[in-house]
Scaffold this active site. Structure first.
Site, PDB file in Angstrom:
ATOM      1  N   LYS A  54       4.380   4.821  -8.142  1.00 26.96           N
ATOM      2  CA  LYS A  54       5.612   4.935  -7.940  1.00 26.96           C
ATOM      3  C   LYS A  54       6.460   4.464  -8.893  1.00 26.96           C
ATOM      4  CE  LYS A  54       5.111   4.260  -2.776  1.00 26.96           C
ATOM      5  NZ  LYS A  54       4.908   3.323  -1.922  1.00 26.96           N
ATOM      6  N   GLN A  98       6.347  -2.982  -0.416  1.00 30.55           N
ATOM      7  CA  GLN A  98       5.094  -2.318  -0.407  1.00 30.55           C
ATOM      8  C   GLN A  98       4.624  -2.727   1.003  1.00 30.55           C
ATOM      9  OE1 GLN A  98       3.985   0.444  -1.920  1.00 30.55           O
ATOM     10  NE2 GLN A  98       2.315   0.673  -0.252  1.00 30.55           N
ATOM     11  N   ASP A 121      13.003   3.731   1.878  1.00 29.78           N
ATOM     12  CA  ASP A 121      11.992   3.991   2.827  1.00 29.78           C
ATOM     13  C   ASP A 121      12.120   4.636   4.320  1.00 29.78           C
ATOM     14  OD1 ASP A 121       9.337   3.976   1.800  1.00 29.78           O
ATOM     15  OD2 ASP A 121       9.067   2.014   2.127  1.00 29.78           O
TER      16      ASP A 121
END
Ligand code: NDP
Length: 296
Positions: A54, A98, A121
């Site tokens: 990422k 994460q 997200d």
């Protein structure tokens, strides 16, 4: 019939290029690059790979990447303090924590602490609610990527029968909402669904997000259906000690019946990071009250 293979890798590359192409105008207008902060707690090897990838992709798109690596024993309060700092940081447009988090940390509490307008997200309940009610927000990256691939392959989805297998908050449920918003007739199947093959056989669009290797067989599919395989399952390879990745769909069988099918790897997988970059760019434009670039 032989299905057309949907090339998610190529589509994702194109999306990343479109995102990167829009960054210079944002920098010219604001004097700064869009910024994505990624927080990793602990040393889970798969999470480390995702976070590295990422960060690299963010920089390649011309955006600023902020990585926060915290030890596995980090407490919830400590992580919440990091999230609060990122919420307040004007250089940060997107925040991604994460998952999974270590057991001592309540994931829901951490997600709830992220500013919904930086929640690239799309996991915050505010963004789930916005998606469910048709308000602008952030959509989880994997189902957003699936929808982009479907629209690219089929064009207008209106009136099509869609079956989503899986009802997780990060894939199945938002996928169903997105398809409903496209005016599909949507069925969400799960582990308690009766006669799953018969349910799947109705579908013009099948999205498989189950986590069971090659569960969906060719004879479950309506001829010509578009099949999107979200599953990532590691199974023993042909040589001893080796493994290989397979999806939730038996690819060769599906390819003989379907109209379109995504491969694993190279289908949905590459779309996730590309959509994360897209969401970060959109977040940055919204925060600066600029119109988001078209065609994303
Ligand atoms: P979850 O484990 O959270 O959800 C799986 C869903 O599948 C559940 O709703 C479950 O039903 C349903 N299910 C399980 N067994 C069956 C069965 N036998 N028949 C019908 N439904 C069943 O998984 P995720 O949604 O997080 O992920 C799904 C897959 O997608 C995984 O392989 C994951 O690795 C992959 N994935 C890939 C991503 C990417 O490409 N970037 C991103 C995210 C996930 P119930 O609710 O009843 O238990």
């Amino acid at each position: 019939m032989t299905a057309a293979t949907i090339d998610g890798k190529a589509f994702a590359q194109g999306l990343r290029e479109r995102v990167a192409a829009a960054v210079p105008a944002f920098v010219a207008a604001t004097g700064r690059a869009p910024g994505l902060a990624v927080v990793l707690v602990g040393e889970d090897p798969a999470s480390q790979v995702y976070v590295r990838s990422k960060g690299k992709s963010t920089l390649e798109a011309g955006m600023a990447s902020f990585e926060h690596r915290l030890p596995a024993e980090t407490g919830e309060d400590e992580l919440l303090a990091v999230v609060a700092r990122l919420n307040a940081d004007p250089a940060v447009d997107g925040i991604l924590v994460q998952l999974p988090l270590p057991a001592q940390i309540d994931e829901a509490a951490v997600i709830a602490a992220i500013d919904p307008d930086k929640d690239v997200d799309g996991f915050h309940v505010i963004n789930a609610g916005r998606l469910a009610t048709g308000a602008p927000g952030f959509v989880p990256c994997t189902p957003l990527g699936c929808l982009m691939l479907l629209k690219d392959a089929l064009g207008d989805l209106s009136g099509l029968e869609a079956v989503v297998v899986g009802r997780s908050n990060i894939v199945g449920k938002p996928m169903a909402q997105l398809l409903l918003a496209e005016s599909c007739t949507v069925t969400v199947a799960h582990s308690r669904t009766r006669d799953l093959p018969a349910v799947v056989r109705r579908a013009d669009i099948v999205v498989a997000a189950v986590g069971r290797p090659e569960m969906i067989r060719g004879d479950w599919l309506k001829p010509g259906a578009a099949v999107i395989d979200v599953g990532i399952n590691r199974v023993p390879g042909s040589e001893p000690g080796k493994t290989r990745l397979v999806g939730d769909v038996a690819f060769a069988e599906a390819a003989a019946v379907a109209g379109h099918v995504t491969p694993v790897p190279g289908g949905v997988g590459p779309m996730t990071i590309a959509c994360l970059l897209r969401n970060t760019l959109v977040a940055a434009h919204r925060r600066e009250r600029l119109d988001a670039p078209a065609g994303l």
